[in-house]
Motif scaffolding. Structure first.
Motif, short mmCIF file in Angstrom:
data_model
loop_
_atom_site.label_atom_id
_atom_site.label_comp_id
_atom_site.label_asym_id
_atom_site.label_seq_id
_atom_site.Cartn_x
_atom_site.Cartn_y
_atom_site.Cartn_z
N VAL A 193 -23.11 -36.46 59.47
CA VAL A 193 -21.86 -36.73 57.80
C VAL A 193 -22.80 -34.85 57.43
O VAL A 193 -23.95 -35.52 56.88
CB VAL A 193 -22.56 -38.09 57.04
CG1 VAL A 193 -22.02 -37.61 55.90
CG2 VAL A 193 -22.20 -38.97 57.82
N LEU A 194 -21.52 -35.12 56.66
CA LEU A 194 -21.79 -33.46 55.85
C LEU A 194 -20.48 -33.41 55.29
O LEU A 194 -19.75 -33.71 55.60
CB LEU A 194 -22.33 -32.09 56.77
CG LEU A 194 -20.65 -32.15 58.06
CD1 LEU A 194 -20.97 -30.16 58.60
CD2 LEU A 194 -20.99 -32.83 59.21
N ASN A 195 -20.83 -31.85 53.78
CA ASN A 195 -20.14 -31.95 52.99
C ASN A 195 -19.27 -30.88 53.51
O ASN A 195 -20.24 -29.78 53.50
CB ASN A 195 -19.78 -32.76 51.92
CG ASN A 195 -19.22 -31.90 50.74
OD1 ASN A 195 -17.78 -31.20 50.64
ND2 ASN A 195 -18.30 -33.41 50.36
N THR A 196 -17.90 -30.12 53.37
CA THR A 196 -17.72 -29.01 53.64
C THR A 196 -16.48 -28.46 52.54
O THR A 196 -15.62 -27.80 53.37
CB THR A 196 -17.19 -28.91 55.48
OG1 THR A 196 -15.71 -29.53 55.48
CG2 THR A 196 -17.88 -28.68 56.30
N GLY A 197 -17.05 -29.32 51.70
CA GLY A 197 -15.18 -29.71 50.55
C GLY A 197 -15.24 -30.17 50.12
O GLY A 197 -14.40 -30.64 49.98
#
Length: 258
Positions: free
Chosen positions: A132-136
């Motif tokens: 899980v990660l946030n790239t925008g």
């Protein structure tokens, strides 16, 4: 007589958008109207709608709406398409900086290929198999086998509407390793609530998990709508200098009644 507005249709590896030059701020930002414009039977059709507006600190501003009519987080392919649109409008020559919901982005265009700088990613959460990660935009990344035959809609919908993610929503990316330097990615997008032909922030998220595991600085990514490439530099637990590269093209233009 109904007032007409001019629109343009752009696509980036099959991720398609209704594009509006809204520098005069006359576009009615109605959820129902935007949803209707994005409808593939009763409107123009698109995975989302993007407004290009003036910005005090950069060349232009990107305002992005999902096809359900709600303003959304960053869209990577939409970002590449608005760069191509701004270039078409003669706002810049070959390099630009624009503002989006997640901050300023640098970009460049050459022969229809757009390179877009994404936000830095500070950390990647993992349980060993899924990430899980946030790239925008928030992304869930799951590695699978035989992705061609995988039920992306069913499995993506289940994860997106699970107890953990139902309230805020999450984009779900299923990834298959093709070779040492290529991935195949299919994405279930929140807001669209279906699989799309491509998702720029999702491709970026998948690429970063692969580069993190394999200590690489670039990877080619195959999507249903074509080919993309992601470049990045590892920095501690995360990544900086992240670039998403691929084609972005104008498909058609026209006028539609307000």
């Amino acid at each position: 007589m109904n007032k007409q507005i001019k629109f343009y249709k752009y696509q980036g590896t099959g991720n398609d958008f209704v594009m509006i030059d809204n520098r005069d701020l006359e576009f009615p930002k109605s959820t129902d109207f935007i949803e209707k414009l994005c409808d593939r039977r009763f409107g123009i059709g698109g995975d989302g709608l993007i407004l290009l507006e003036n910005d005090e600190k950069s060349d232009f501003k990107m305002v992005y709406y999902n096809s359900d009519g709600n303003e959304s987080t960053m869209c990577g392919n939409g970002g590449r398409c608005i760069v191509a649109f701004a270039h078409f409008l003669d706002i810049f020559e070959d390099k630009t900086t624009f503002d989006a919901i997640d901050g300023l982005h640098k970009a460049e265009i050459k022969n229809g290929i757009v390179k877009l700088k994404m936000i830095d990613v500070k950390n990647i959460s993992t349980d060993g198999n899924d990430f899980v990660l946030n790239t925008g935009s928030p992304h869930y990344v799951k590695y699978v086998k035989m992705l061609n035959n995988y039920n992306v809609f069913k499995n993506g919908n289940e994860i997106r509407n699970s107890e953990t993610y139902k309230k805020e929503g999450i984009n779900v990316n299923f990834v298959e390793t093709v070779s040492d330097n290529e991935l195949f990615v299919r994405t279930y997008e929140r807001g669209v609530e279906d699989e799309t032909y491509s998702c720029g922030t999702g491709v970026t998220a998948a690429a970063l998990t692969f580069m993190d595991k394999n200590n690489q600085t670039s990877v080619a990514v195959k999507v249903l709508g074509g080919q993309l490439k992601v470049y990045a530099e590892k920095n501690g637990e995360g990544f900086t200098d992240i670039w998403l590269e691929g084609p972005a093209n104008q498909v058609f233009k026209g006028d539609i009644a307000l």
